[in-house]
Design an enzyme around this catalytic site. Sequence first.
Site, PDB file in Angstrom:
ATOM      1  N   THR A   1      87.850  25.015 -74.732  1.00  0.00           N
ATOM      2  CA  THR A   1      87.539  25.870 -73.587  1.00  0.00           C
ATOM      3  C   THR A   1      88.101  27.257 -73.849  1.00  0.00           C
ATOM      4  O   THR A   1      89.231  27.411 -74.323  1.00  0.00           O
ATOM      5  CB  THR A   1      88.106  25.285 -72.287  1.00  0.00           C
ATOM      6  OG1 THR A   1      89.519  25.107 -72.407  1.00  0.00           O
ATOM      7  CG2 THR A   1      87.462  23.931 -71.984  1.00  0.00           C
TER       8      THR A   1
ATOM      9  N   GLY B   1      98.722  17.675 -60.674  1.00  0.00           N
ATOM     10  CA  GLY B   1      99.001  16.907 -61.878  1.00  0.00           C
ATOM     11  C   GLY B   1      97.717  16.812 -62.675  1.00  0.00           C
ATOM     12  O   GLY B   1      96.635  16.591 -62.093  1.00  0.00           O
TER      13      GLY B   1
ATOM     14  N   SER C   1      90.346  23.037 -54.884  1.00  0.00           N
ATOM     15  CA  SER C   1      89.307  23.956 -55.356  1.00  0.00           C
ATOM     16  C   SER C   1      88.134  23.254 -56.048  1.00  0.00           C
ATOM     17  O   SER C   1      87.141  23.895 -56.389  1.00  0.00           O
ATOM     18  CB  SER C   1      89.915  24.967 -56.334  1.00  0.00           C
ATOM     19  OG  SER C   1      90.251  24.346 -57.558  1.00  0.00           O
TER      20      SER C   1
ATOM     21  N   ALA D   1      93.000  25.187 -61.739  1.00  0.00           N
ATOM     22  CA  ALA D   1      92.308  23.903 -61.917  1.00  0.00           C
ATOM     23  C   ALA D   1      91.104  23.975 -62.843  1.00  0.00           C
ATOM     24  O   ALA D   1      90.421  22.968 -63.026  1.00  0.00           O
ATOM     25  CB  ALA D   1      91.867  23.361 -60.558  1.00  0.00           C
ATOM     26  N   ALA D   2      90.840  25.118 -63.438  1.00  0.00           N
ATOM     27  CA  ALA D   2      89.599  25.271 -64.197  1.00  0.00           C
ATOM     28  C   ALA D   2      89.491  24.275 -65.346  1.00  0.00           C
ATOM     29  O   ALA D   2      88.457  23.615 -65.534  1.00  0.00           O
ATOM     30  CB  ALA D   2      89.487  26.700 -64.725  1.00  0.00           C
ATOM     31  N   GLY D   3      90.557  24.147 -66.139  1.00  0.00           N
ATOM     32  CA  GLY D   3      90.505  23.257 -67.287  1.00  0.00           C
ATOM     33  C   GLY D   3      90.347  21.805 -66.899  1.00  0.00           C
ATOM     34  O   GLY D   3      89.567  21.065 -67.517  1.00  0.00           O
ATOM     35  N   ASP D   4      91.073  21.366 -65.874  1.00  0.00           N
ATOM     36  CA  ASP D   4      90.974  19.976 -65.437  1.00  0.00           C
ATOM     37  C   ASP D   4      89.616  19.689 -64.800  1.00  0.00           C
ATOM     38  O   ASP D   4      89.061  18.595 -64.968  1.00  0.00           O
ATOM     39  CB  ASP D   4      92.092  19.647 -64.454  1.00  0.00           C
ATOM     40  CG  ASP D   4      93.465  19.639 -65.120  1.00  0.00           C
ATOM     41  OD1 ASP D   4      93.520  19.367 -66.333  1.00  0.00           O
ATOM     42  OD2 ASP D   4      94.460  19.915 -64.428  1.00  0.00           O
TER      43      ASP D   4
END
Length: 295
Positions: A210, A37, A281, A239-242
Amino acid sequence: MIAVLGSANMDLVATVDRAPGRGETVTGHTFTTVPGGKGANQALAAARAGGDVAFLGAVGDDDFGRRITTLLADAGIDVSGLAVGDRPTGTAHITVDATGDNSIVVVPGANGTVTELTDAHRAVLDRAQLVMMQLELPLPLVTAAARYARSRGVRVVLTPAPAVPLPAELLAAVDVLVPNEHEAALLAGFADPVEAARSLAAGGGDVVVTLGGRGALRVGGGTETRVPAFEVEAVDTTAAGDTFAGVLAVGLAEGLDWDDALRRASAAAALSVRRAGASSSMPDRAEIDAFLTEG
């Protein structure tokens, strides 16, 4: 303290060589369930990066909800504002291909029960330096929370995902908008990320777009800053952006200048794509420090 008002889902992740087209079935390699989430992910990223974090949201009275609550609490996050709703915990159905790209279908579940700004929410926001939000909770709630936080002098950071047209009253209450380039294009009406960022920053806030493997762009305060991405081999970009947003929030809350805050966020995002999963991650502060030292 960083308050995160957002979604908590269980990610149901399948890995494939390539994502299926419309009407097509493909054979997958692995299937995992990982707490996620966008709200919970950003809270975890911030907490692991050293932030003092409180999470506001809802889960269901089910195994998924209990797993998410335990994970957040074990990371040192204040979960007293995480309600247990009468709907099942939200889920995100994620397909990750061999290049690390992903497609996602979100079923809101209990997240959809968080519809009003409560006294408990206000009490947490009153203590916060900064509040982070996304758009996986109902838009009227996000708008009300942003306006309340702004009225209390709390810095408002919004990741506009999933992207929808934003009401002017919400944009006016946002201090830092963090879209990816596709979200920026949708919101601003410009395909070029620089033009989109300039347009979105015209109201006076800061905009950080981003750009995936091309890094990030910040426009605000009469300046434009580009931060290149760190070169790593991507396994999963989920998960990179979060991770970027959560670590950026910690940097801003700690008073770092924009260059340093963006560099730390970029390093954390690079570390996250080298591992599979969302919450699984995200790097901790020591990993980020070591990566920056080595780089």
